[in-house]
Structures are given as C-alpha cells and as structure tokens.
Design a protein around this motif. Sequence first.
Motif, mmCIF file in Angstrom:
data_model
loop_
_atom_site.group_PDB
_atom_site.id
_atom_site.type_symbol
_atom_site.label_atom_id
_atom_site.label_comp_id
_atom_site.label_asym_id
_atom_site.label_seq_id
_atom_site.Cartn_x
_atom_site.Cartn_y
_atom_site.Cartn_z
ATOM 1 N N LEU A 97 0.834 -1.190 0.000
ATOM 2 C CA LEU A 97 0.000 0.000 0.000
ATOM 3 C C LEU A 97 0.872 1.244 0.000
ATOM 4 O O LEU A 97 1.952 1.264 0.590
ATOM 5 N N LEU A 98 0.339 2.293 -0.657
ATOM 6 C CA LEU A 98 1.054 3.558 -0.747
ATOM 7 C C LEU A 98 0.540 4.547 0.289
ATOM 8 O O LEU A 98 -0.601 4.457 0.754
ATOM 9 N N TRP A 99 1.378 5.508 0.609
ATOM 10 C CA TRP A 99 0.999 6.639 1.450
ATOM 11 C C TRP A 99 -0.307 7.237 0.923
ATOM 12 O O TRP A 99 -0.446 7.530 -0.266
ATOM 13 N N GLY A 100 -1.291 7.362 1.812
ATOM 14 C CA GLY A 100 -2.571 7.944 1.426
ATOM 15 C C GLY A 100 -3.604 6.952 0.946
ATOM 16 O O GLY A 100 -4.769 7.333 0.748
ATOM 17 N N ASP A 101 -3.223 5.693 0.734
ATOM 18 C CA ASP A 101 -4.221 4.704 0.320
ATOM 19 C C ASP A 101 -5.316 4.596 1.378
ATOM 20 O O ASP A 101 -5.043 4.509 2.587
ATOM 21 N N GLY A 102 -6.564 4.569 0.944
ATOM 22 C CA GLY A 102 -7.687 4.411 1.847
ATOM 23 C C GLY A 102 -8.023 2.952 2.048
ATOM 24 O O GLY A 102 -7.959 2.146 1.109
ATOM 25 N N VAL A 103 -8.395 2.574 3.282
ATOM 26 C CA VAL A 103 -8.747 1.189 3.596
ATOM 27 C C VAL A 103 -10.103 1.153 4.278
ATOM 28 O O VAL A 103 -10.522 2.113 4.924
ATOM 29 N N LYS A 104 -10.780 0.017 4.134
ATOM 30 C CA LYS A 104 -12.029 -0.245 4.841
ATOM 31 C C LYS A 104 -11.783 -1.384 5.821
ATOM 32 O O LYS A 104 -11.210 -2.417 5.454
ATOM 33 N N PHE A 105 -12.193 -1.196 7.071
ATOM 34 C CA PHE A 105 -11.986 -2.216 8.090
ATOM 35 C C PHE A 105 -12.922 -3.394 7.871
ATOM 36 O O PHE A 105 -14.095 -3.222 7.515
ATOM 37 N N GLU A 106 -12.397 -4.578 8.088
ATOM 38 C CA GLU A 106 -13.184 -5.805 8.030
ATOM 39 C C GLU A 106 -13.248 -6.380 9.443
ATOM 40 O O GLU A 106 -12.274 -6.923 9.951
ATOM 41 N N GLY A 107 -14.384 -6.226 10.098
ATOM 42 C CA GLY A 107 -14.533 -6.743 11.446
ATOM 43 C C GLY A 107 -13.902 -5.848 12.494
ATOM 44 O O GLY A 107 -13.318 -4.803 12.195
ATOM 45 N N ALA A 108 -14.000 -6.265 13.722
ATOM 46 C CA ALA A 108 -13.456 -5.513 14.849
ATOM 47 C C ALA A 108 -11.959 -5.736 14.961
ATOM 48 O O ALA A 108 -11.431 -6.744 14.464
ATOM 49 N N PRO A 109 -11.242 -4.815 15.623
ATOM 50 C CA PRO A 109 -9.799 -5.009 15.811
ATOM 51 C C PRO A 109 -9.516 -6.279 16.602
ATOM 52 O O PRO A 109 -10.242 -6.614 17.552
ATOM 53 N N GLY A 110 -8.473 -6.987 16.225
ATOM 54 C CA GLY A 110 -8.068 -8.171 16.959
ATOM 55 C C GLY A 110 -7.082 -7.813 18.050
ATOM 56 O O GLY A 110 -6.843 -6.640 18.360
ATOM 57 N N THR A 111 -6.466 -8.822 18.624
ATOM 58 C CA THR A 111 -5.483 -8.590 19.690
ATOM 59 C C THR A 111 -4.077 -8.435 19.143
ATOM 60 O O THR A 111 -3.179 -8.017 19.862
ATOM 61 N N GLY A 112 -3.882 -8.770 17.873
ATOM 62 C CA GLY A 112 -2.556 -8.692 17.287
ATOM 63 C C GLY A 112 -2.242 -7.294 16.766
ATOM 64 O O GLY A 112 -3.023 -6.345 16.912
ATOM 65 N N SER A 113 -1.093 -7.195 16.107
ATOM 66 C CA SER A 113 -0.636 -5.895 15.598
ATOM 67 C C SER A 113 -1.229 -5.558 14.241
ATOM 68 O O SER A 113 -1.104 -4.426 13.787
ATOM 69 N N ARG A 114 -1.873 -6.526 13.593
ATOM 70 C CA ARG A 114 -2.420 -6.305 12.257
ATOM 71 C C ARG A 114 -3.928 -6.124 12.285
ATOM 72 O O ARG A 114 -4.620 -6.667 13.147
ATOM 73 N N ARG A 115 -4.420 -5.382 11.282
ATOM 74 C CA ARG A 115 -5.853 -5.133 11.137
ATOM 75 C C ARG A 115 -6.292 -5.655 9.781
ATOM 76 O O ARG A 115 -5.635 -5.410 8.753
ATOM 77 N N LYS A 116 -7.417 -6.369 9.757
ATOM 78 C CA LYS A 116 -7.941 -6.875 8.493
ATOM 79 C C LYS A 116 -8.655 -5.751 7.764
ATOM 80 O O LYS A 116 -9.521 -5.077 8.321
#
Length: 496
Positions: free
Chosen positions: A31-50
């Motif tokens: 992903l590039l600086w400024g790319d927009g993302v849509k969250f999938e589900g609630a945040p997990g306990t790890g460092s990554r977000r779906k």
Amino acid sequence: MIDNPFDAFVGSRKPVPMYDAAEEGKAFAYLLWGDGVKFEGAPGTGSRRKVTVRGRTGWVLASALDGTSLLEFYFIDVGQGDGVLVKTPSFQHILIDGGFPRDKQPSGKSAADFIDWKFVKDYGLSSVELDALISSHNDEDHYGGLSDLLGVDVTEELDADAIHVDRFYHAGVSWWTVGGKRSLGEVVEHDGERYLVDLLDDRDSALQGLDAASTRPLQGEWAKFIRRVADTTTADGGHCEFARLSDETPWLPGFDPDASDVSIRVLAPIEAEVQGRAALRNLGRSELNTNGHSILLRVDYGRTRTLLTGDLNKGAQQDILHAMAGSLLELQCDVAKACHHGSADVSLAFLQAMAPSATIISSGDAEGHDHPRPAIVAASGATGHLTVVKDEIVTPLVYSTELARSYAVGKLDRIEVPGGAAVEGDDLARTTLHYRTTKAGDLRPKKGSRKARGAYVVSGLVYGLVNVRTDGETLLAATLDEKNAEWSVRTFPARF
C-alpha cells in the motif's frame, strides 16, 4: 464530490505490506501513502488489522493506518495520449483527458477502464461521480477515452451502473464542418496577426453545433464526443454544464482559494478579443492550433504546485511566456506533466520557467511518433530543480508512462484444445496462429499470422501508471515494480 468511502488511510511514506494472514503469512501486495482502507470486522489482539483496499482483502499493520486523505494525481498509462485523474483530499474528482478510444488502442484500454476501477473496485461505489471533466484540446488521443467513458454503448463494458459529470470544460478550438470539409473555422486578421474566432463555448453553443440544420455543425468524432457530453447528467439528473477555459478564467470554477482546499489556476489558452469576439492566435497548421491551444492548469495545495500542460507546443509556449512576462515565477512548479508526450516541439525557455522537481511524460510505444524524444528527456532533467542530499540527487526526476509499462513474455510450448489432443513439440511447427494488431490511433487492426513454434505470449502486463501524492508539504512519486509487484517510491519536499 463524494463522501469519504474509507475508514482509515495509510500514513507511512514507505510502502506498507499487506499480508495473507493475521500473523506471519506472506506479503502479497503493498500500500502507498494515502491509500484508503475499509476495516473488516473488529480489531483483533494482534498488531495487524484486516482491511479491504483496492478491492483486495488482507492484513496490514494497524500502526501504519494513521494517515489522512491526500491530494492525488494519477497519470494514467493510455499509450499514445494523455489521461490524468486528480483526486482532492475532500474527494472531489477531476478527469483531464483519456487517451485514444478503446477501439484505436493496442491494449484495448483507455482511461475509462481506470476510472471505472477507481470508483467501483477501490471506492466500492456503483457509479462514477466526476466533479469536472476536462478535454485539454480537441485531439482524439486526449478526448477519445473520455468519449468511451460517457458512451452508452461502451458503458455496458464497465462495472459502473452510471456516469455522472457536474461540469465539462474545454479549450474552445473545435472541429467544424465548413463547406463539406473538416475545419477549425473562420480566421480573421487583426493588427497583423491571424486569429481563430469560431470557438465552442457554453452548452447552448454546443447544442447549436450539434443541430443538423446548423450552418456550422460540429464534425466527426469530436461531434460524437460533444453529443455524449451533452447527454450526460449530474447525480441529481440535471444537465452537465459546459464552459470554455482561457487565461480570462482566473480559476477553475469551484477551485479558487476561497472555495476549496485545492486551488486550480487557468493559465492558458491565451485569449484575445478581435472584432468583439473571443479569439485565439492562429499558430499555423491545424495540429499546431489544436495542440498549442491546450488548457494549461496549475494545481496548488499547501506549498505544492503541479502544472498540467496538455499538448502545448513551442509557439504556444512562447506566447504564454510573453503574456506572463514579469510574472514567470507563476510557472514554477514541483511537478509538471510534460508537454505533448515529450515532443521536440518545445521551448527551452518554457522548460526553464517551469523548473519542476519531477516531470511526468505520458507517451506510448508502437505509435510512430518516437516519443519521448531523447533531447527532451535530457532537457527535462537539465532544466529541473536540483536537490542534492548527502551527495545524492533527490530531484530532478523524470518519469514516463511508456517506460514504466512492462510486459512478462513467455515462450509458447503447448496449446490445449478443448476436446482434442494438446499441440506441442513438432506439431507446433505445423500450427498457425492468427492475430490482429492495432496501432495507436488506427481504426482498423492489421491481420497477421505465424507458426506457433517459436512464438511468444504476453503472460503479464504492468501498466505504466505514475502516482503522485502530497499532503501539501511533501510529494511522493511512485511506479509499480513488475518483478515483485512492489512500489518504487521517491519523496521530495515542496518548494513554495
């Protein structure tokens, strides 16, 4: 303007990997600086977000999603021609030019395909919503892809259900039918100069030119394009507005400093008044006039400036320099779209006046124009703004959509025929392949054939899209690396 379709934005100026798993896993995109993302589900306990981004779903570091919406320029690879999408931080969208139409493209693609992808796959919308559509001038390698986008018969090939445009802007010079022939219209003399005075203007002017009973009807493919614009509606069902732009229009309507976070200056064509009529100087041959009277825009955001130049040629550039004498600093910029695909018909003084940190050349191969010309690539670097840090050149940078495009080529070794035996080995020498080749701008493809043995196939294609993004202080330019599907990124500071 559309509503912000995203939940968060990438804040890192370095490419951010997207993984195929919540932990460990493999990076399959960046992903590039400024790319927009849509969250999938609630945040997990790890460092990554779906997240879902650009129509693909994966996991990214949550800490990288601390950015904001940026001003973005997409210099679309349309082969021979121009195509630029401008997206503002507040999600206004301006499409300037679109390349040749699909049926005259070697790849069968025009800017219409990229715009369709951007709104449907990236934003997740069902329609394309443009605040402004601009044809820098009336050459088909600029307006053809716009006609594709608006054409009802072509829209069936797109994913969008509808195309809406609020306003259409053009340069005025138009193709008319005069005495049964294609013409740029009447030419009059004034103070020893010759001027074009048959200029397309507002919506009423366009409808008059489209009237079959008109004594001066619009001509050919340009007329078909103008008809499609006239038939295009806004999101609320109203008519798309028409307006001619020139230096007499100080700001693109709705994009003056008091109305928008992004301001857009109109610097050319240079308009005169002759016998009470708006006029543009006759530059000679028709192609010199169509190219030379391109719309010249300067997009300002924060401390950044970007010049969008259409197909301006040497004669027009010299006119602009003369008209702006005493204020040539207004031409200086951080980013410049090169005039006329890197043509040699260019004023060195104009390049020196622009002095861009980055130059983007939109050109195509296999089209017989030999763009970009070597001397102009060199001149773009020599006249660019020099920034050196720790004995390394940061700017000037020179990009070319043609050079950024790449192909993966494989040697044909087997053909599988449904319901039949595979063709391989010596049988390839007895098998003939038939194909059609379309050169840029050609309406009819040329047929060809060759034996299958020794033939190569294009197994992959990376389009030469050049991304430029900025927060008003720092600029980023990026192209896709075909080997690892990673981004090659350069950043540099704004100067204004």
